[in-house]
Motif scaffolding. Structure first.
Motif, PDB file in Angstrom:
ATOM      1  N   ASP A 323       0.851  -1.199   0.000  1.00 29.10           N
ATOM      2  CA  ASP A 323       0.000   0.000   0.000  1.00 29.10           C
ATOM      3  C   ASP A 323       0.885   1.246   0.000  1.00 29.10           C
ATOM      4  OD1 ASP A 323      -2.351   1.423   0.004  1.00 29.10           O
ATOM      5  OD2 ASP A 323      -2.628   1.321   2.171  1.00 29.10           O
ATOM      6  N   HIS A 325       1.380   4.550  -0.617  1.00 29.12           N
ATOM      7  CA  HIS A 325       0.900   5.913  -0.836  1.00 29.12           C
ATOM      8  C   HIS A 325       2.059   6.908  -0.849  1.00 29.12           C
ATOM      9  CE1 HIS A 325      -3.442   5.141  -0.602  1.00 29.12           C
ATOM     10  NE2 HIS A 325      -3.136   4.234   0.301  1.00 29.12           N
ATOM     11  N   ARG A 369      -3.160   0.411  -8.920  1.00 25.93           N
ATOM     12  CA  ARG A 369      -2.992   1.721  -8.299  1.00 25.93           C
ATOM     13  C   ARG A 369      -3.048   2.811  -9.363  1.00 25.93           C
ATOM     14  NH1 ARG A 369      -1.853   0.645  -3.029  1.00 25.93           N
ATOM     15  NH2 ARG A 369      -1.575   2.858  -2.555  1.00 25.93           N
ATOM     16  N   ASN A 374       0.618  10.987  -6.359  1.00 26.12           N
ATOM     17  CA  ASN A 374       0.099  11.882  -5.332  1.00 26.12           C
ATOM     18  C   ASN A 374       1.242  12.661  -4.683  1.00 26.12           C
ATOM     19  OD1 ASN A 374       1.407  10.176  -3.551  1.00 26.12           O
ATOM     20  ND2 ASN A 374      -0.455   9.187  -2.817  1.00 26.12           N
ATOM     21  N   ASP A 379      -2.231   5.900  -5.380  1.00 29.19           N
ATOM     22  CA  ASP A 379      -3.403   5.627  -4.558  1.00 29.19           C
ATOM     23  C   ASP A 379      -4.193   4.441  -5.120  1.00 29.19           C
ATOM     24  OD1 ASP A 379      -2.835   7.760  -2.776  1.00 29.19           O
ATOM     25  OD2 ASP A 379      -3.656   9.174  -4.233  1.00 29.19           O
TER      26      ASP A 379
END
Length: 467
Positions: A323, A325, A369, A374, A379
């Motif tokens: 994950d 980010h 994703r 970002n 994300d």
């Protein structure tokens, strides 16, 4: 192994049984009939096959795993990925040699040389832009919400469940691997150990109506005696526990608990004896690589399948931490080699025991994703790319449609969140058919499959050798 339902499993299955009791019993009856028919149809001398699900928990940024290499498509990729793009000029992309050209030159992450070799040697294939779909979906239909969309589309928990159940419109607790096992478990001649073995704990993929996962560790089966050895429990205490488990109980719950406990211990002893007898591999698995440790245990279990009287097995392994980010490039530089080296060692071990044609490893993840950044990270999105490895794979090819990677494309719902052009049902149907599920039973395993594929002679995508 036909395990007793836990309270959690019972409640989970009861809550998702929107079908009436008549339909439920009819389904169970059909499963048992199909299971019996499958057992009767197994060739003399056995017909061993295993599926290995490698789950990337967290949502893998797979467009930095399989990415454009040709100049024009790379320029498009670099424009939308911006600071997330790998540098072709700095040799951060390893080119792939496609057996069947698709009009795009593609490559893999520079830290995946082993995957590059497996692909170029015809032992691995990529599936492009795969994701959860209830029915074929266009961008206009998505925007108008005129089709049924997956529940909780960008939610980790929802998408993990949906990838493992292949029922995106429902909160089912039964996985497609579990439904497959319900159909095919009678092909095995061992009622003590489940055909579904997890090296990564409980999972939805292997949960069936009758068959559940048998959880082990990367070091093997963990039973009561493992804890005894660790904690130095007095042998007299062992004898007392065994005496309790062997006793007859009038109370139903006491009796059930004793039988279940004794069954678990017996399963542990049988499984451990079989796997402990497997000689060490000549193949070297990288030290300190948790995924490699899981896959080494899978290979050991596969090597013991004859002793365990298994003709069909599924395995579940997992690598979390995807994950990203933030710091996508740095994080993937650390994680991608773990995957590439572990899979390469696993395939080498399978070749060593001459099972490479009988075992297929496939990847899955919560979702793809965003292609856009970002600010050093990406994300939650939708479609992504996935890898299939094995001797029975029609390797050296990319299946499905590798999309054009520009913002605002016909499948971009915003920020490079791509609508899948290949459904998980097509992906899993191919694997299920290879594994031994008959075309007529595919809708039992994959309830939405006929929205994307009409079961028949031609496979859904063609990435498996059906023999």
């Amino acid at each position: 192994m036909k395990n007793l339902l836990t309270r959690r499993q019972f409640l989970g299955q009861a809550s998702c049984a929107a079908v009436g009791s008549t339909a439920l019993f009819s389904t169970l009856l059909n499963l048992r009939m199909a299971s019996t028919a499958a057992a009767q149809g197994i060739p003399a001398g056995g017909d061993y096959k295993a599926l290995v699900c490698l789950f990337f928990a967290g949502g893998c940024d797979s467009y930095n795993m399989l990415l454009p290499y040709g100049d024009s498509e790379y320029a498009e990729y670099a424009a939308i990925r911006a600071d997330l793009a790998l540098s072709k000029a700095n040799n951060q992309i390893l080119p792939l040699t496609l057996a069947n050209p698709i009009g795009k030159e593609l490559g893999v992450h520079h830290m995946m040389p082993e995957i590059q070799s497996l692909f170029n040697n015809g032992n691995a294939a990529w599936l492009a832009n795969v994701g959860t779909l209830v029915e074929p979906t266009t961008k206009a239909q998505y925007q108008a919400e005129s089709v049924i969309l997956p529940l909780g589309l960008y939610s980790h928990s929802d998408q993990i469940r949906q990838w493992q159940t292949s029922v995106p419109q429902d909160t089912s607790a039964i996985g497609w691997g579990g439904r497959t096992a319900d159909l095919l478990h009678s092909l095995n001649n061992n009622d003590n150990i489940s055909m579904n073995i997890s090296i990564a704990g409980n999972n939805t993929w292997q949960a069936g109506n009758e068959v559940f996962e048998y959880s082990i560790s990367p070091n093997g089966s963990v039973g009561r005696r493992n804890y005894d050895a660790t904690w130095g429990v007095n042998p007299a205490m062992n004898a007392a526990v065994d005496n309790q488990l062997d006793s007859d109980y009038q109370n139903l719950f006491q009796s059930t608990f004793a039988k279940a406990s004794k069954s678990a211990i017996d399963s542990h002893l049988e499984f451990s004896a079989a796997t402990d007898a497997v000689p060490d591999f000549a193949t070297t698995f990288p030290e300190g690589n948790h995924l490699a440790s899981q896959l080494r245990m899978v290979a050991t279990s596969i090597a013991a399948h004859t002793t365990l009287n298994m003709n069909r097995q599924t395995f579940f392994v997992q690598l979390g931490g995807w994950d990203h980010h933030d710091e996508v490039l740095n994080n993937m530089d650390g994680m991608v080699p773990i995957v590439s080296q572990a899979i390469d060692s696993f395939y080498s071990a399978l070749t060593e025991i001459n099972e490479q044609n009988n075992v297929t490893l496939f990847t899955a993840s919560d979702f793809g994703r965003t292609l856009t950044s970002n600010g050093a990270g990406s994300d939650h999105a939708w479609g992504g790319n996935h890898l299939v490895v094995g001797g029975a794979v029609n390797g050296g090819n990319v299946y499905g449609t590798y999309p054009d990677l520009y913002e605002g494309s016909p499948i971009d719902t915003g920020r490079g969140r791509l609508i899948p052009t290949t459904s998980v049902d097509q992906y899993f149907a191919e694997l299920a058919l290879w594994f031994g599920v008959s075309p007529q039973d595919l809708p039992t395993v994959l309830p939405n499959v006929t929205n994307f594929y009409t079961p028949g002679v031609t496979p859904p995508l063609g990435f498996m050798q059906m023999s």
